[in-house]
Each structure stands twice: as C-alpha cells, then as structure tokens.
Design a protein around this motif. Sequence first.
Motif, PDB file in Angstrom:
ATOM      1  N   ARG A   1     -11.885  -0.881  34.182  1.00  0.00           N
ATOM      2  CA  ARG A   1     -13.150  -0.962  33.471  1.00  0.00           C
ATOM      3  C   ARG A   1     -14.153  -0.127  34.253  1.00  0.00           C
TER       4      ARG A   1
ATOM      5  N   SER B   1     -26.617  -6.183  28.569  1.00  0.00           N
ATOM      6  CA  SER B   1     -25.237  -6.541  28.922  1.00  0.00           C
ATOM      7  C   SER B   1     -24.859  -5.996  30.306  1.00  0.00           C
ATOM      8  N   MET B   2     -25.821  -5.333  30.968  1.00  0.00           N
ATOM      9  CA  MET B   2     -25.551  -4.911  32.352  1.00  0.00           C
ATOM     10  C   MET B   2     -26.699  -5.355  33.251  1.00  0.00           C
TER      11      MET B   2
ATOM     12  N   ARG C   1     -21.867  -3.111  40.407  1.00  0.00           N
ATOM     13  CA  ARG C   1     -20.959  -2.659  39.356  1.00  0.00           C
ATOM     14  C   ARG C   1     -19.898  -3.715  39.027  1.00  0.00           C
ATOM     15  N   ILE C   2     -19.339  -4.321  40.063  1.00  0.00           N
ATOM     16  CA  ILE C   2     -18.241  -5.275  39.836  1.00  0.00           C
ATOM     17  C   ILE C   2     -18.766  -6.497  39.076  1.00  0.00           C
TER      18      ILE C   2
ATOM     19  N   GLY D   1      -7.992 -11.826  25.476  1.00  0.00           N
ATOM     20  CA  GLY D   1      -7.534 -10.657  24.737  1.00  0.00           C
ATOM     21  C   GLY D   1      -8.362 -10.372  23.498  1.00  0.00           C
TER      22      GLY D   1
ATOM     23  N   GLN E   1     -18.330   1.864  34.137  1.00  0.00           N
ATOM     24  CA  GLN E   1     -19.646   1.922  33.536  1.00  0.00           C
ATOM     25  C   GLN E   1     -19.864   3.329  33.006  1.00  0.00           C
TER      26      GLN E   1
ATOM     27  N   ASN F   1     -21.277  -6.523  36.972  1.00  0.00           N
ATOM     28  CA  ASN F   1     -21.506  -6.116  35.581  1.00  0.00           C
ATOM     29  C   ASN F   1     -20.209  -6.121  34.775  1.00  0.00           C
ATOM     30  N   GLU F   2     -19.114  -5.756  35.429  1.00  0.00           N
ATOM     31  CA  GLU F   2     -17.841  -5.726  34.703  1.00  0.00           C
ATOM     32  C   GLU F   2     -17.341  -7.138  34.387  1.00  0.00           C
TER      33      GLU F   2
ATOM     34  N   TYR G   1      -5.854 -12.324  34.473  1.00  0.00           N
ATOM     35  CA  TYR G   1      -5.544 -12.308  35.902  1.00  0.00           C
ATOM     36  C   TYR G   1      -6.841 -12.530  36.656  1.00  0.00           C
TER      37      TYR G   1
ATOM     38  N   VAL H   1     -17.900  -8.617  30.741  1.00  0.00           N
ATOM     39  CA  VAL H   1     -16.975  -8.397  29.626  1.00  0.00           C
ATOM     40  C   VAL H   1     -16.163  -9.661  29.333  1.00  0.00           C
ATOM     41  N   THR H   2     -15.786 -10.392  30.371  1.00  0.00           N
ATOM     42  CA  THR H   2     -14.949 -11.575  30.161  1.00  0.00           C
ATOM     43  C   THR H   2     -15.668 -12.891  30.435  1.00  0.00           C
TER      44      THR H   2
ATOM     45  N   ILE I   1     -20.239  -1.025  29.612  1.00  0.00           N
ATOM     46  CA  ILE I   1     -18.949  -1.164  30.274  1.00  0.00           C
ATOM     47  C   ILE I   1     -17.875  -0.763  29.277  1.00  0.00           C
TER      48      ILE I   1
ATOM     49  N   LEU J   1      -5.517  -7.375  34.059  1.00  0.00           N
ATOM     50  CA  LEU J   1      -5.092  -6.826  35.337  1.00  0.00           C
ATOM     51  C   LEU J   1      -3.638  -7.133  35.667  1.00  0.00           C
ATOM     52  N   ASN J   2      -2.998  -7.973  34.843  1.00  0.00           N
ATOM     53  CA  ASN J   2      -1.702  -8.522  35.259  1.00  0.00           C
ATOM     54  C   ASN J   2      -0.746  -7.489  35.846  1.00  0.00           C
TER      55      ASN J   2
END
Lengths: 524, 220
Positions: B139, A263-264, A269-270, A373, B141, A272-273, A480, A276-277, B146, B154-155
């Motif tokens: 978020r 999952s990474m 880093r950005i 969410g 690591q 990898n994050e 967002y 999540v979405t 994560i 982020l809103n």
Amino acid sequence: MKNIATFILTVIFPIVIVTVMLRDASKDNVALEALRAEYSIPHIPSVDHSKHKELQRDFDNPHEITEACISCHTERGNEVLANAHWNWEREAYIEGRGVTYLGKKNLVNNFCTGILSNEATCNRCHIGYGWADDTFDHSDPLNIDCLICHDNSGLYDKQRGGAGYPVPGLDFQTIVQNVGRPEMDNCGYCHFYGGGGNNVKHGDLENALLTASRDVDIHMSVEGGNLHCIDCHKTTNHQMLGRYYGVSSDNTMRATCEDCHTSMPHVDRILNEHVVTVACQTCHIPVYAKVNPTKMHWDWSTATDRIDGQPYEIIDTLGNLLYTSAKGDFHWVQNAVPSYVWFNGTADHHLISDIIGEDDSVIYINTLLGEAGDPNSRIYPVKIHTGRQPYDTEYRTIIQAKLWDKDPGMGALWVDLEWEEALAAGMEYVGMPFSGHWDFIDSKMFLMVNHMVSPADQALSCEDCHTRNGGRLAGIEGIYIPAQTTHAAIDYFGILMLLFAGAGVCIHAILRYLAWKKRIKIPV
Amino acid sequence: MQKVYLYSRYERFWHWTQAFLILFLALTGFEIHGSYRMFGFENAVHLHNNAAWILIVLIIFTIFWHFTTGEWRQYLPTAENLRAQIAYYVTGIFRNAPHPTKKSSLSKLNPMQRLVYLGLKILFIPVMVITGLLYMFYRYQLDGAITSLGINNLNLIAYTHTLGAYILLAFVIVHVYLITTGHTLTSNLKAMITGWEELEEEEVEKAVAIEEKKESIQSD
C-alpha cells in the motif's frame, strides 16, 4: 581495536543517525490546527426570537407553538415529516429482504425490547405530541414538537407516560423566545438516556459529555474541541448525518471522522495506511463508558420475582441497579473495552416476524455486515449488548411484551408483574399470533462505539494489537496482523531448522574435539 | 605457514556490515513477528525498516563492486571437488585430512561455499528484499490517497519473508561454525578481519603458482 572503531563508525553510527532522524521527523499536524481554528468560531444567531410578535403571547397548548413556528418557517414542518426522527422508520434496501421500512417504530431490541404497545411511555422521546398508539397521525405538522430540539432555555421537559407531550405548567413564553440551534442537551435529552437511563444503551453517549474533560471526549469537552452534536451530525433541511445501526441498514448519510479529518489524518505514512482496514474509532476510542457504567447484559427471564409477594430491587454499592422485579437482572461495565468487528456500513435486523431457526441458540438482534477483503469493510469497535428475552417456542418468533400502561389490570408487565398477560397483550397489539408456549432465548445486539474519542496520546499503541497473545484484534479473521498472525507450519519448520542447525554444528564440533584429542595422544 | 592477502578492504567492510545488518534485521524482525519483546513493536518496525534501507544500499554498492572487480566469478558453481569437499566435512576433518580445495585470491571459495553463497545472492537475499519492499509498499500514498498494488493482504508476503528469515538464520549458524574449520580455529575469522589468511605451505605454493599463471595470462 582499529577494526572495532571502524565497525562502530561505519555501521552502528549511521544506523543510529538515520533512525534518530526518521523518528524525530514528526511534523506538526497542520490539518488539525486548521480544524481547531475553523471550529473555534462561535455561532452567532441571526435571529432573536424574543423580538418576534408571534411569540410574544401565551400558548394554551404545545400544538399552538408549532403553529407559530410554521407560520414563519413555512417549509420546515414538511421537512420534519420526511425525517426519520419523526417517522421512526426509514426506507432501506437490505440484501435478501429487498426494500424495507424499518426503525424504532417496528423493530425489536434486547433492552426494553420495543415500543409496540408501549408507545405512550417510550415515545416521550419522539419529536411529536400524542403518539400513544398506532392511531397517531404522522402527516399532521402540528403534531411536531419543535421545542425538544430547539429549546435553548433549558426549561423544556416532556412528561413520563405522556406520549411526547410536555410536562404541565411550563413557562412557554420564555421557552419559545429562547429557541435556536440544537445544543448538546437537546440531543442528549433522548440520546443520552436510551434504554431507560443514563448511558444504559450506547455506552459512549451520556450526560457526562455535557461536562466532559478532554480525556473523556476530546471533541465535546469544553477544554477540547468544544463541539456540539450538530457540528459533526451536519444537518440540511432537517436531514442529519449519522447512522445508528440498531435501526439503520444502509451505508448512506453517515457522519464519519473522515468528514473533518480526511482519510489521511496522520503525519506517519504507516498509520495512514492502517486507515484502509482499521476505522479511526478502533484506535482512538480505547475504552467507552468512561464516566458512568453502561448496561452490557439484560436478563428478562428473572423478572417478576417477588419477596413476600412484593416486588424488589437490588442496587450495588456504586448505585447501579442489578435487579428489579419489573425488568430482571442487569450487568453493568464502566471503562468498557470494545469488541471489534468487520463492518461495511450495512446491517440487517431480526424482525419480529422472522422465524428463529430450530438450531439457533442466539438471536442476532442486528447483524453488522462486512468481512475481510471487502473494500468497504473496516474493523470497528462495538459494544455487544447481550440479552435474554421472551420468544414463542411454538411459532418461534420473538415476543413483544406489553410493558407499560397507566392503569393496572391491562396486562402491562411493569404494572402487574405477570408475564403471560404481558406477552399476550403485546402480541395482540402487534397483530401476531401467540401460542401461549414461551421461553427465554439469548440475544446479541451490536452498537457502534463512535463517541468518547480520547486525545491522540491516549489512543491505542501499536502493541495493543501487534502482540502475539491477547491483542485487541485477537478475534479478527482474514487479515495478517504482524506479531499476532502466525503460520504454524512455517514457525515449526523454521524453529526445527534452527534447532537442527544448532544441534548439527554442536555434534560436529564435539566429534572434531574428540578426534583432535585422540590425535594429540598419538605421538605420546 | 604463510600469509596471503585474500579479502580487500571493501570486501571486509561489506561482509561485516552485512553480517551486522542481517543479525540486526533478524533481531528486530522476529520481534515484529511477535516472537519476543525487546525494543517495543513500534521501535522494532522503525529500526527494521531503516536497517533494511541501509542493507539495500549496501547490496547495490556490492553488486557494483562484484562486477567492476570481476569478483562475481568467485561464485560460479563448479562440480569439481564438490564431493570431496562434502566428504571432508563428513569424515576427513576428523582424520586431520588436508582441505580438498586450495584457497587463492583467484579462488577463495570451495565448491560448497560457491553453491551456498550463489544461492544467497540470486535466491534468498533477492526474495527477502522483494518481499520486504512489498511489505513496505503493497500500500502506498499517492496524490493524497492510499492506493495499493492490488494485493489485499500481507499473508503471502509475510509468510515468505518469515520463512526466508529462518533460512538465513540457519545459514548464519552453520556459517559461523564452519569458519572455525580453517587452518586454525580462528584463521578464517582473522582473515575476514585483517584481509590476511594463514594458509598451509602447500596451499600457498598452489596459490602462488596460480598467481603466477594469472600474471602470465595478463602479460600475454
């Protein structure tokens, strides 16, 4: 001058240095190298089936072959009997429906609409012999077709309209002595041709994968990972990983990118994050149907048209079938850009018994569940196949038409080109009432795009989504997305404030200037 | 006309670095906001984040400088002369009235500046730094996975950061204009570059008097 030099030295220079250092910090992706090494080891079979005495003979019919297989692989038959490839249905819990048993066996879609009453032709793609109607015995292991998945000779073929039986005249002896692990063309024999032709249904699964370049599919290309289907769709006791949500409903036994890539997967880093979405497929499959077009729309309502009493076809200059009297109008797209939806791994389906609401203008053949969410939900790429198919205007249900029969006059649409008879025959077979009042209704079906992963350097770039207008995720709600999402009030207020500030200082400056001019004149 | 040394070398370095960084952050920040395309989104993000780190380091040094030099007292708000200062900008300036607040190294800022700069220091800049850090680290690591601060989107962070950016930009516009209201159009600018400001005699006299007072206090 000295100050400018100081400014450059103390401010601009450090920023440039730090920025360059951080940008060039891209390390080699060690994990990816390890995967390449792992999957470059060729599979060496532990058995040479040509040496088995049981297989050194002629076979009169394919059931005898299955018997020979099971005589050594004694438990494999029972494993297959428990497999969804065999049963074409699976037990799953669906919120609001409870425990369901759904699959190709009983679900409708908006391609050929469903197998019921059409088994003899549709079930050419069943891993069995003889499923021609609802009397087929799913409990007899001798009905299993081992060869469709395990033939490595390339000679095996199933008959059109033969309910899964092989074509006559095959060299069974050569075939049985060359069995082994399923290869790409074993799986592809059915999965490439879903919906009635190459790439019709999925868009990301087609016979071009057999000879794919790296650009088409980095995993399956010989110049890429050179992977076979079962490298990812890992199989234990004939239970394989992988879910197709046209028939599946639950979030289990999925084959995921993360199975290999973790999952990474990124060095950054950005990025990898984002995982999540955003599902891997969203960025790494920028387009699908890269080699041959896929069907995006199927309008049954125009079927049965004739010219001078004769059925006809319209084929475009690229060879795509645009119209046929048997099936209606088609719309094809090559290099298709996916649509994007939230998806948490569970799905609901429109069952043939479901009532269509009075206000429903579109039937959702399947519904991919998920929302912003929800921690299990991510944004996935999908192919949305739209259709227009028959429904009963009085009972308000989808109608399963009888499409095929080997003989004319049996009500089969593709043979007789008569809707009324086809609808009546289909519903009679299903065992549901048909009012005789019918029309066509729009439908939507959602197919996950999972294959045809592009090389990393062809993945989407930041700006494909992070842009104010026309981004890939323009239709995605609930999160967002920098550059795309704005808060109208904040922007109006902010810009207004800047304008006021600018106008304020301008007016003040003009007044000062005027006052100053007046002052100059006073002594004169 | 006399020259007074108002801004120390560090203070000038801090001011101009911060000015450059804030403008650069605005430039890259509004690209990230989607207002225009200049560096490209990915570059804008990297530049913005790097500039943010440099600004944070600068802020830490400057907080230290404020306390070790006692310069933080310059920002203590006062109601004295506040009304007169506003009146000066609204009417006095057009009648060539004298500046109501006299400058000295002990009191460089007029009451309006004190209020506005204090607001920047304790409200707007901290809000920008905090929302900026949350933007980067809501978020993060940890142990090969994560994880998040329990913030799902982020809103709120992004909206606050954007609003703050507009306010800071508006401040910059007004600030850049108001520096032309010194003894001459450029005397404030020159002062912030060289450290020396030209002040009117009267102002200097007062400043010298204050200096003397300061010395006498110190000698006591």
